[in-house]
Design an enzyme around this catalytic site. Structure first.
Site, PDB file in Angstrom:
ATOM      1  N   TYR A   1     -41.798 -94.738  -1.359  1.00 36.12           N
ATOM      2  CA  TYR A   1     -41.984 -95.958  -2.173  1.00 36.12           C
ATOM      3  C   TYR A   1     -41.872 -97.182  -1.264  1.00 36.12           C
ATOM      4  O   TYR A   1     -42.711 -98.088  -1.314  1.00 36.12           O
ATOM      5  CB  TYR A   1     -40.944 -96.011  -3.296  1.00 36.12           C
ATOM      6  CG  TYR A   1     -41.122 -97.200  -4.220  1.00 36.12           C
ATOM      7  CD1 TYR A   1     -42.226 -97.288  -5.075  1.00 36.12           C
ATOM      8  CD2 TYR A   1     -40.190 -98.237  -4.246  1.00 36.12           C
ATOM      9  CE1 TYR A   1     -42.394 -98.379  -5.916  1.00 36.12           C
ATOM     10  CE2 TYR A   1     -40.346 -99.327  -5.091  1.00 36.12           C
ATOM     11  CZ  TYR A   1     -41.448 -99.393  -5.924  1.00 36.12           C
ATOM     12  OH  TYR A   1     -41.622-100.484  -6.751  1.00 36.12           O
TER      13      TYR A   1
ATOM     14  N   SER B   1     -42.258-105.746  -4.526  1.00 34.85           N
ATOM     15  CA  SER B   1     -40.872-105.362  -4.859  1.00 34.85           C
ATOM     16  C   SER B   1     -39.973-105.843  -3.731  1.00 34.85           C
ATOM     17  O   SER B   1     -40.454-106.060  -2.607  1.00 34.85           O
ATOM     18  CB  SER B   1     -40.790-103.830  -4.948  1.00 34.85           C
ATOM     19  OG  SER B   1     -39.452-103.395  -5.059  1.00 34.85           O
TER      20      SER B   1
HETATM   21  P1  NAP Z   1     -44.242 -99.459 -15.824  1.00 38.18           P
HETATM   22  O1  NAP Z   1     -43.563-100.053 -16.992  1.00 38.18           O
HETATM   23  O2  NAP Z   1     -44.076 -97.998 -15.530  1.00 38.18           O
HETATM   24  O3  NAP Z   1     -45.787 -99.813 -15.906  1.00 38.18           O
HETATM   25  C1  NAP Z   1     -46.671 -99.365 -14.911  1.00 38.18           C
HETATM   26  C2  NAP Z   1     -48.073 -99.797 -15.279  1.00 38.18           C
HETATM   27  O4  NAP Z   1     -48.949 -99.298 -14.257  1.00 38.18           O
HETATM   28  C3  NAP Z   1     -48.519 -99.230 -16.603  1.00 38.18           C
HETATM   29  O5  NAP Z   1     -49.294-100.187 -17.278  1.00 38.18           O
HETATM   30  C4  NAP Z   1     -49.383 -98.025 -16.190  1.00 38.18           C
HETATM   31  O6  NAP Z   1     -50.394 -97.854 -17.177  1.00 38.18           O
HETATM   32  C5  NAP Z   1     -49.969 -98.533 -14.882  1.00 38.18           C
HETATM   33  N1  NAP Z   1     -50.430 -97.477 -13.982  1.00 38.18           N
HETATM   34  C6  NAP Z   1     -49.725 -96.442 -13.454  1.00 38.18           C
HETATM   35  N2  NAP Z   1     -50.535 -95.690 -12.679  1.00 38.18           N
HETATM   36  C7  NAP Z   1     -51.757 -96.277 -12.717  1.00 38.18           C
HETATM   37  C8  NAP Z   1     -53.012 -95.985 -12.132  1.00 38.18           C
HETATM   38  N3  NAP Z   1     -53.194 -94.908 -11.355  1.00 38.18           N
HETATM   39  N4  NAP Z   1     -54.064 -96.808 -12.380  1.00 38.18           N
HETATM   40  C9  NAP Z   1     -53.901 -97.891 -13.193  1.00 38.18           C
HETATM   41  N5  NAP Z   1     -52.746 -98.217 -13.787  1.00 38.18           N
HETATM   42  C10 NAP Z   1     -51.689 -97.413 -13.553  1.00 38.18           C
HETATM   43  O7  NAP Z   1     -43.797-100.185 -14.459  1.00 38.18           O
HETATM   44  P2  NAP Z   1     -43.400-101.714 -14.139  1.00 38.18           P
HETATM   45  O8  NAP Z   1     -41.950-101.774 -13.922  1.00 38.18           O
HETATM   46  O9  NAP Z   1     -44.042-102.623 -15.110  1.00 38.18           O
HETATM   47  O10 NAP Z   1     -44.077-101.821 -12.690  1.00 38.18           O
HETATM   48  C11 NAP Z   1     -45.166-102.664 -12.410  1.00 38.18           C
HETATM   49  C12 NAP Z   1     -45.136-103.001 -10.928  1.00 38.18           C
HETATM   50  O11 NAP Z   1     -43.904-103.643 -10.634  1.00 38.18           O
HETATM   51  C13 NAP Z   1     -45.234-101.790 -10.002  1.00 38.18           C
HETATM   52  O12 NAP Z   1     -46.090-102.084  -8.931  1.00 38.18           O
HETATM   53  C14 NAP Z   1     -43.807-101.621  -9.496  1.00 38.18           C
HETATM   54  O13 NAP Z   1     -43.781-101.050  -8.199  1.00 38.18           O
HETATM   55  C15 NAP Z   1     -43.330-103.064  -9.491  1.00 38.18           C
HETATM   56  N6  NAP Z   1     -41.883-103.241  -9.561  1.00 38.18           N
HETATM   57  C16 NAP Z   1     -41.144-102.690 -10.572  1.00 38.18           C
HETATM   58  C17 NAP Z   1     -39.769-102.865 -10.586  1.00 38.18           C
HETATM   59  C18 NAP Z   1     -38.901-102.257 -11.666  1.00 38.18           C
HETATM   60  O14 NAP Z   1     -37.681-102.110 -11.436  1.00 38.18           O
HETATM   61  N7  NAP Z   1     -39.415-101.955 -12.837  1.00 38.18           N
HETATM   62  C19 NAP Z   1     -39.153-103.620  -9.583  1.00 38.18           C
HETATM   63  C20 NAP Z   1     -39.925-104.181  -8.580  1.00 38.18           C
HETATM   64  C21 NAP Z   1     -41.290-103.984  -8.586  1.00 38.18           C
HETATM   65  P3  NAP Z   1     -51.062 -96.451 -17.544  1.00 38.18           P
HETATM   66  O15 NAP Z   1     -49.967 -95.421 -17.521  1.00 38.18           O
HETATM   67  O16 NAP Z   1     -51.657 -96.705 -18.889  1.00 38.18           O
HETATM   68  O17 NAP Z   1     -52.092 -96.256 -16.487  1.00 38.18           O
END
Ligand code: NAP
Length: 234
Positions: free
Chosen positions: A145, A132
């Site tokens: 975070y 991120s």
């Molecule tokens: P999301 O839509 O909430 O998806 C999160 C994913 O992680 C889901 O598939 C969830 O699946 C899985 N997950 C959560 N806890 C887990 C665990 N304990 N073990 C295995 N899987 C787990 O979030 P996203 O935005 O796609 O985020 C993905 C990555 O991008 C993260 O690392 C986040 O920090 C990063 N990121 C996000 C943003 C943003 O603004 N969205 C920006 C920068 C970086 P289950 O619930 O089925 O386990």
């Protein structure tokens, strides 16, 4: 035939959001997939899908082993699973603090431990962490975070030094706001409106494909990108 055709990737947190978009983008490039998440879906792709909580080392070992049993090799790890909780530090619950460290930082470390021996055996491979901009700059009310994402970036950056000569490329993908469930997290009190103008998960997946398709003589170390609606102070 594209350069990724026939390669095999394991993706954590693949059930939705960025992980699912990366899975679909790699599938379109002809990559075979091992998909892990706590809900364990296969997204309708021809993939190995396993329930995999990245806090549990044994879940990752099984996902990697089952992927290799099915497809015969492993080339790529995308450590994507992540969670976020925001607010003044003293208002974060212990459970939220523990989960961010355990999933974002320890989950990445466990994922690399499970996948790296296979990559080293091949003498070639890619490790990408979906980190991120919060892994590069501090933001108010994101203390833990930030800590988890700085830790994730530090871990991957150090591995780059260690693994480059063994043919392993280590890349930190550092997006700003992405329109997923994550961005709507209740702790930030956000409504659907906030998603307007954010990056899409598919745009992040494009960057992953870009990094993976560079000639093997080069590597992307850290790539940071933000939507035009966000300023560049962070
Ligand atoms: P999301 O839509 O909430 O998806 C999160 C994913 O992680 C889901 O598939 C969830 O699946 C899985 N997950 C959560 N806890 C887990 C665990 N304990 N073990 C295995 N899987 C787990 O979030 P996203 O935005 O796609 O985020 C993905 C990555 O991008 C993260 O690392 C986040 O920090 C990063 N990121 C996000 C943003 C943003 O603004 N969205 C920006 C920068 C970086 P289950 O619930 O089925 O386990």
């Amino acid at each position: 035939m594209g350069v990724l055709e026939g390669k095999v990737a394991v993706i954590t947190g693949a059930s939705r959001g960025i992980g699912a978009a990366v899975a679909r983008a790699l599938d379109a490039e002809g990559v075979k997939l091992g998909l892990g998440s706590r809900s364990g879906g296969d997204l309708g792709l021809n993939a190995v899908a396993r329930r995999c909580d990245v806090r549990k080392r044994e879940d990752l070992d099984r996902l990697v082993a089952d992927t290799i049993d099915t497809f015969g090799r492993l080339d790529i790890l995308v450590a994507n699973a992540g969670v976020g909780a925001y607010g003044p530090f003293l208002e974060l619950t212990e459970a939220h603090v523990q989960e961010m460290i355990d999933v974002n930082l320890m989950g990445t470390i466990h994922s690399v431990r499970a996948a790296l021996p296979q990559l080293l055996e091949r003498g070639e491979g890619d490790i990408l962490a979906i980190a991120s901009v919060a892994g590069l700059r501090a933001f108010p009310h994101e203390s833990v975070y930030n800590a988890s994402k700085f830790g994730q970036v530090g871990f991957i950056r150090s591995l780059d030094h260690e693994l480059r000569e063994q043919g392993i490329r280590c890349t930190c993908i550092c997006p700003g706001g992405v329109a997923t469930d994550f961005a709507l997290d209740d702790d930030r009190g956000r409504s659907e409106d906030v998603l307007t103008g954010m990056l899409t998960p598919e745009e992040v997946a494009d960057v992953v494909v870009f990094a993976l398709t560079r000639p093997r003589g080069m590597r992307i170390l850290t790539t940071s990108f933000r939507p035009m609606t966000e300023d560049s102070w962070g």
